[in-house]
Design an enzyme around this catalytic site. Structure first.
Site, PDB file in Angstrom:
ATOM      1  N   GLU A  52       0.865  -1.191   0.000  1.00 48.25           N
ATOM      2  CA  GLU A  52       0.000   0.000   0.000  1.00 48.25           C
ATOM      3  C   GLU A  52       0.889   1.224   0.000  1.00 48.25           C
ATOM      4  OE1 GLU A  52      -2.737   0.491   3.342  1.00 48.25           O
ATOM      5  OE2 GLU A  52      -3.828   1.984   2.157  1.00 48.25           O
ATOM      6  N   CYS A 250      -6.622   0.826   2.810  1.00 48.05           N
ATOM      7  CA  CYS A 250      -7.638   1.880   2.791  1.00 48.05           C
ATOM      8  C   CYS A 250      -7.500   2.800   1.589  1.00 48.05           C
ATOM      9  CB  CYS A 250      -7.558   2.698   4.073  1.00 48.05           C
ATOM     10  SG  CYS A 250      -8.044   1.777   5.513  1.00 48.05           S
ATOM     11  N   ASN A 381     -11.908  -3.353   0.378  1.00 48.35           N
ATOM     12  CA  ASN A 381     -10.758  -3.619   1.244  1.00 48.35           C
ATOM     13  C   ASN A 381     -11.207  -4.134   2.596  1.00 48.35           C
ATOM     14  OD1 ASN A 381      -8.227  -3.527   2.597  1.00 48.35           O
ATOM     15  ND2 ASN A 381      -8.743  -1.486   3.338  1.00 48.35           N
ATOM     16  N   GLU A 382     -11.670  -3.200   3.422  1.00 48.24           N
ATOM     17  CA  GLU A 382     -11.922  -3.549   4.824  1.00 48.24           C
ATOM     18  C   GLU A 382     -13.350  -3.141   5.161  1.00 48.24           C
ATOM     19  OE1 GLU A 382      -8.440  -3.070   7.990  1.00 48.24           O
ATOM     20  OE2 GLU A 382      -9.665  -1.278   7.848  1.00 48.24           O
TER      21      GLU A 382
HETATM   22  O1  AHR Z   1      -2.122  -1.350   6.868  1.00 45.70           O
HETATM   23  C1  AHR Z   1      -2.608  -0.099   7.204  1.00 45.70           C
HETATM   24  C2  AHR Z   1      -4.120  -0.022   7.136  1.00 45.70           C
HETATM   25  O2  AHR Z   1      -4.698  -0.867   8.065  1.00 45.70           O
HETATM   26  C3  AHR Z   1      -4.732  -0.479   5.836  1.00 45.70           C
HETATM   27  O3  AHR Z   1      -4.753   0.516   4.892  1.00 45.70           O
HETATM   28  C4  AHR Z   1      -6.116  -0.839   6.230  1.00 45.70           C
HETATM   29  O4  AHR Z   1      -6.687  -1.816   5.382  1.00 45.70           O
HETATM   30  C5  AHR Z   1      -6.004  -1.263   7.661  1.00 45.70           C
HETATM   31  O5  AHR Z   1      -6.925  -0.624   8.450  1.00 45.70           O
END
Ligand code: AHR
Length: 662
Positions: A52, A250, A381-382
């Site tokens: 990321e 994110c 993603n999350e």
């Molecule tokens: O790894 C950092 C962040 O942690 C990522 O962007 C997210 O997916 C998680 O909350």
């Protein structure tokens, strides 16, 4: 009475442990290893990497561009730039000035109009990403676009200066003709400097327009022009990752939908890629990074290319129409979801389509006519809640209707348990989801206590992608977190549990991956770097040991008939590698005393040598750094006498034993 007994028992355990530790007496363990097949395959994707653009991982890191805000596109278009001799009060008759012009018809719309009134004084400076790292003896490609508008500017001079303002190296480039032209020169510095600056001056007075002022080392990964930082890619390569997940995290979701990651905007010519604020620019009030943007020089084509270079399966993660739920939680309406779904379908065509398909043609024009052979795609993603499930269903239907062989990764939210997690899993199971992504940032104790996490998972349900995990020495998103030996040891203990459950867990990755020592927002991270060098954390070596020794088939290793999941602070897993014909045993000793390990084997014939790799540290708070890596694997060979495998497992250690199967 019972309570009293318990107190005595606890007191006895503490005393014994203390005395054993003091005396160095080892507790003895007889492990049973069965060489017969468990019929459980370790997937080639078992250990991968999560990338990321956080902590300057892409711009300022892996993407080797050395000029920050090279095309003046940041919200504050002069971020990273200075005109040290230009007084703020106009008319600056003693030097000159720069104003930003905008061509709204372009994706990369800003350029600098520079008016030089006194070429003896006018100076434009770029600070790089917390400085510009320059290595003695290497060559650097300097380039820019310039339009000679008026006046008599004959030359542009570029110079790299050190922290004290002393010149390192300079070039001068004749300016001629009208219209936009690309100019280039090569710097050959004779000194190594960590935090250099670029200075630009002119010979002659007049007006010029400038854009895409760029500086790259020639010595990039695979020598690609405008490519990736070689030392960092090497570290990734050495992990032998099974997959590369990109572009996050994110950052996929964005703070708002408008700021989500849109892959189509990250391909094609780099100078046409529209820049975007980085989500981590102001992600944490305690680590504000106002100069953090995304140039997308490292875009989706480059991610696919990197996956190919690493021999890793590409795993792109796409927005599912939900902005980060920790930020705005903006939602695209169901009736407006089509373009998002189309992006996913087009991406599969971009990666795998024949060159006669519209997106396959784009890939071919970028220099890769051969398909990238994409097998996995992540939707969201999350994300959590009903909104996610509702959107996931639409993506799944459309993707599998057109591409039934693509495996879809779905998500279960940001926590490894709780209401959102339970709901997500329940619904995804009903939908026969293929792989579910789980995230856990937790204490070392949690990792030590959760080596059995997957023992009871449904063998018939979706597979698990442990997509983001890392032990936090202080607490989640605490800036004091360290990549110390305790965190790495506890992750290793936990990873034996991932491996023992390889029939359920098919993909895993530590997160985040990279961090610039002067530009990070989140810690801990797997690999740290500055402008000149990098170092591997203990956590990196744990990942490397597991990944490089993942094997192909799970074997059963037990003590008294039970898997080792923390009894007497021991953890273990074992595999067979059908290529190298090796039996590989991983043992984690989280105890402060050594253990004597004797191995009983059945269904197994083996040679008389054993390779033993030990990763350990004297204290749990030991860390690696730019200047030394006290924690790194040490390998030696031990002989196996009369078919008896017996060895010592040092305190606080991760041990890999490799034995040739006959
Ligand atoms: O790894 C950092 C962040 O942690 C990522 O962007 C997210 O997916 C998680 O909350």
């Amino acid at each position: 009475m019972r309570t009293k007994n318990k107190i005595y028992a606890a007191f006895f355990t503490v005393c014994t442990t203390f005395l054993l530790a003091q005396s160095g007496i080892q507790s003895k363990h007889i492990l049973d290893l069965d060489g017969a097949s468990t019929h459980i395959k370790i997937q080639p994707t078992m250990y991968g990497i999560f990338f990321e653009d956080i902590n300057f991982a892409a711009d300022g890191g892996l993407y080797a561009e050395l000029i920050k805000n090279r095309s003046f596109e940041f919200d504050e278009p002069l971020t990273g730039w200075k005109q040290p001799n230009t007084k703020t009060l106009s008319p600056n008759l003693d030097s000159g000035f720069l104003i930003i012009h905008t061509d709204a018809s372009k994706t990369n719309k800003n350029y600098a109009r520079i008016t030089v009134l006194n070429d003896k004084n006018y100076l434009l400076e770029n600070e790089g990403f917390r400085g510009i790292g320059i290595h003695q003896g290497e060559k650097y490609d300097f380039s820019f676009y310039l339009e000679n508008v008026s006046g008599n500017i004959k030359e542009m001079k570029a110079e790299l200066i050190d922290e004290k303002g002393q010149s390192i190296v300079a070039v001068s480039i004749p300016v001629s003709g009208k219209g936009w032209q690309k100019y280039a020169a090569v710097f050959s510095p004779k000194r190594t400097v960590e935090k250099a600056k670029l200075q630009i001056t002119f010979v002659g007075n007049g007006v010029v327009n400038m854009d895409m002022i760029s500086l790259f080392p020639q010595d990039t990964w695979k020598g690609r022009k405008g490519g990736l930082r070689k030392d960092l890619v090497q570290k990734l390569y050495d992990l032998k990752p099974g997959f590369l997940r990109f572009p996050g995290g994110c950052i996929v979701e964005g703070r708002t939908l408008a700021e989500r990651y849109q892959w189509k905007k990250t391909i094609g010519k780099v100078e046409d890629r529209e820049n975007l604020i980085n989500k981590w620019n102001n992600g944490f009030a305690h680590r504000l990074t106002p100069d953090y943007w995304q140039s997308f020089g490292l875009g989706f084509f480059e991610y696919f290319q990197l996956s190919e270079d690493l021999g890793a399966e590409p795993l792109p993660i796409l927005s599912c129409g939900m902005a980060c739920q920790f930020n705005t939680a903006e939602l695209v309406k169901m009736e407006d979801l089509d373009p998002y779904v189309q992006d996913a379908l087009d991406l599969i065509e971009f990666a795998n389509g024949d060159i006669s398909t519209p997106w396959g043609k784009v890939r071919a024009e970028m220099g890769h006519p051969k398909p990238f052979n994409l097998k996995f795609i992540g939707i969201g993603n999350e994300q959590w809640g009903e909104d996610y499930i509702e959107r996931y269903k639409v993506f799944e239907k459309a993707i599998h209707a057109k591409y039934p062989k693509i495996t879809i990764v779905s998500g279960s939210g940001p926590s490894p348990d709780g209401e959102f997690f339970e709901y997500g899993w329940k619904e995804l199971k009903k939908l026969n989801a293929q792989i579910v992504d789980e995230h856990y940032y937790n204490s070392p104790e949690w990792f030590l206590e959760n080596a059995t996490r997957y023992d009871k998972y449904d063998r018939k349900g979706p597979k698990v992608f442990a997509g983001e995990y890392a032990a936090q020495s202080v607490g989640v998103v605490k800036p004091e977190n360290k990549n110390n030996w305790l965190t790495a040891l506890s992750e290793a203990a936990f990873m034996t549990g991932l491996e023992r459950n390889a029939d359920v867990v098919t993909m895993t990755s530590y997160a985040p991956l990279l961090a610039h020592a002067d530009g990070w927002q989140w810690t801990p991270d797997l690999i740290w770097f500055n402008n000149l060098s990098t170092y591997a954390t203990p956590n990196y070596y744990v990942q490397k040991l597991f990944s490089n020794n993942k094997g192909t088939d799970l074997l059963k290793i037990t003590e008294n008939g039970k898997a080792l999941t923390g009894q007497k602070k021991l953890y273990s897993s074992a595999v067979f590698d059908e290529k190298s014909k090796e039996i590989i045993i991983k043992i984690v000793n989280a105890d402060i005393q050594p253990k004597e390990m004797n191995l009983n084997t059945k269904n197994l014939r083996f040679g008389d040598k054993m390779i033993k790799i030990i990763l350990s540290a004297d204290t749990l708070d030991t860390e690696n750094s730019f200047t030394s890596e006290p924690i790194q694997p040490k390998e030696n060979s031990e002989s196996i006498k009369r078919g008896k495998i017996s060895t010592e497992i040092p305190p606080k250690s991760v041990v890999i034993l490799k034995i040739n199967k006959l």
